[in-house]
Design a protein around this motif. Structure first.
Motif, short mmCIF file in Angstrom:
data_model
loop_
_atom_site.label_atom_id
_atom_site.label_comp_id
_atom_site.label_asym_id
_atom_site.label_seq_id
_atom_site.Cartn_x
_atom_site.Cartn_y
_atom_site.Cartn_z
N ASN A 195 1.16 -1.46 -0.34
CA ASN A 195 0.07 0.40 -0.11
C ASN A 195 0.86 1.36 -0.17
OD1 ASN A 195 -2.71 -1.27 0.02
ND2 ASN A 195 -3.15 -1.60 2.75
N LEU A 196 1.95 1.00 0.73
CA LEU A 196 2.72 2.82 0.50
C LEU A 196 3.50 2.82 -0.65
CD1 LEU A 196 4.11 2.38 3.88
CD2 LEU A 196 3.14 4.54 3.56
N ALA A 197 3.72 1.21 -1.34
CA ALA A 197 4.65 1.78 -2.35
C ALA A 197 3.98 1.88 -3.75
CB ALA A 197 5.20 0.31 -3.47
N ARG A 198 2.35 1.67 -3.59
CA ARG A 198 1.40 2.18 -4.61
C ARG A 198 1.04 3.81 -4.02
NH1 ARG A 198 -2.06 -1.07 -2.76
NH2 ARG A 198 -1.57 -3.33 -4.59
N GLY B 80 4.21 9.89 -6.83
CA GLY B 80 5.57 10.67 -7.45
C GLY B 80 6.00 11.07 -5.77
N ASN B 81 5.37 10.37 -4.94
CA ASN B 81 5.89 11.16 -3.97
C ASN B 81 6.64 10.06 -3.15
OD1 ASN B 81 4.61 13.74 -4.08
ND2 ASN B 81 3.06 13.10 -2.79
N VAL B 82 7.93 10.66 -3.08
CA VAL B 82 8.75 9.09 -2.68
C VAL B 82 9.09 9.32 -0.86
CG1 VAL B 82 10.29 9.17 -4.34
CG2 VAL B 82 10.70 10.94 -2.69
N PHE B 83 9.34 8.67 -0.37
CA PHE B 83 9.54 8.51 1.12
C PHE B 83 11.23 8.57 1.51
CE2 PHE B 83 5.77 5.87 0.94
CZ PHE B 83 5.16 6.78 1.50
N ARG B 84 11.73 9.92 2.39
CA ARG B 84 13.23 9.70 2.96
C ARG B 84 13.28 10.28 4.48
NH1 ARG B 84 15.40 7.75 -1.46
NH2 ARG B 84 15.06 9.39 -3.76
N ASP B 85 14.52 10.47 4.91
CA ASP B 85 14.27 10.20 5.69
C ASP B 85 14.24 11.89 6.73
OD1 ASP B 85 16.95 9.34 7.82
OD2 ASP B 85 16.44 11.30 8.03
N GLY B 86 13.90 11.25 7.67
CA GLY B 86 13.16 12.54 8.16
C GLY B 86 11.72 12.86 7.87
#
Length: 356
Positions: free
Chosen positions: A112-115, A121-127
């Motif tokens: 679900n998070l990958a979906r 197009g929003n990516v997860f980053r540190d913080g």
């Protein structure tokens, strides 16, 4: 899900992830869950697979790692520096006593998070942080209803032939911890939690760590020292209307939801005195708050910028309330504030909470 991965002729990206995990878990054969039909073949799951390892470090836990946010096979994107989205997700979940199989709900959770990443197009980053709008494990009595993101403490970034890949770990938080993250900084909060949360392992059975005196004191001191890193709040309820002005009355009316008023009252004192603006963003309008030497309100296109003296900021905090009603500030007489109830609905549209 089945327990096999697609076999592709060029698996260089996949092999690079496997090599990194082989160093961390030498000799351990993971359970690997792959969709019956991959996204490349028209399936609904964006990830080509998820591997899960058992670890005894910190506390016994399951370590999930995604395959599919980076380029697993040949190079396709035009970005030479990053492989796909430039990351893979990881998740560490405390293993319950006697548990011999990794819980399967976490596979759906990661998909679900990958979906979300593929859709927006929003990516997860540190913080970074994100609310889950409910327990991260459905139908499970847990207080873990939010998440922060940090670089996986045991999986450094790799440079594959397709570009760089960072391993970004999902860390489960309680709602109280989410509020602390937004009012301070998610990454600094995670550092404060780490002594009581080894490797940032998510424990569905735990209470808020803010109840611990040392953690609560560290968070309070951090807020007072640093203010908040949250510069934007998003809302469904934000309208700005120009009024027919007569007799010196207000020229503008701002309509807000009660939930966002509560956020504003918490964040404005943690942003403006530290020299940082705060933006409330809706679908059509933006409301920007800045500290200034004079009070003013400037409307330009779909953005209203409100300038406040420190005294007016204090008056704003003591006058507005997260309750339905109309509010007026002497220092900003040109703006009338209208607060509406916020209705929280479940997935079926049923109102489950009313704020204000």
């Amino acid at each position: 899900m089945n327990d096999q991965a697609d076999n592709d002729s060029d698996t260089s990206g996949w092999d690079a992830i496997n090599a990194s995990l082989a160093q961390l878990y030498p000799g351990q054969e993971p359970r690997h869950a792959a969709p019956v039909r991959s996204a490349m073949l028209g399936g609904g799951d964006p990830l080509d697979g998820i591997s899960v390892y058992h670890s005894t470090e910190g506390v016994p836990h399951w370590h999930y790692v995604s395959y599919g946010l980076s380029e697993l096979y040949g190079k396709e994107s035009e970005d030479p520096d990053h492989s796909g989205y430039g990351l893979e997700l990881t998740f560490r979940l405390r293993a319950l006593p006697g548990e011999t199989e990794a819980p399967s709900w976490a596979f759906d959770f990661l998909q679900n998070l990958a979906r979300y990443v593929f859709r927006t197009g929003n990516v997860f980053r540190d913080g970074h942080w994100m609310t889950a709008n409910g327990p991260i494990a459905l139908d499970t009595p847990t207080r873990i209803c939010s998440m922060a993101f940090a670089s996986d403490p045991q999986l450094p970034a790799i440079d594959s032939v397709n570009g760089r890949v960072e391993f970004v770990q999902i860390v489960g938080l309680t709602l109280e911890e989410e509020r602390a993250a937004t009012r301070w900084a998610p990454r600094k909060l995670l550092d404060a939690l780490l002594p009581h949360m080894p490797l940032w392992i998510t424990d569905l059975e735990r209470a808020s760590l803010l109840d611990l005196p040392d953690v609560g004191a560290a968070v309070a001191a951090g807020m007072a020292r640093d203010g908040s890193s949250t510069g934007h709040i998003f809302t469904d309820v934000l309208e700005v209307a120009e009024l027919a002005r007569g007799g010196g009355g207000a020229a503008l009316q701002v309509t807000l939801g009660a939930r966002q008023v509560a956020d504003l009252l918490a964040l404005l004192p943690l942003r403006l005195p530290f020299g940082h603006a705060l933006t409330l963003a809706g679908s059509d309008w933006q409301l920007v708050f800045e500290l200034a030497e004079i009070d003013d309100a400037v409307l330009e296109d779909q953005t209203l910028t409100v300038f406040m003296r420190p005294a007016t900021l204090a008056a704003f905090a003591s006058t507005l309330a997260p309750r339905e009603g109309d509010y007026h500030l002497a220092g900003l007489a040109q703006v009338a504030w209208s607060v509406k109830k916020t209705l929280i609905r479940d997935a079926n549209g049923v109102v489950v909470q009313t704020i204000g």
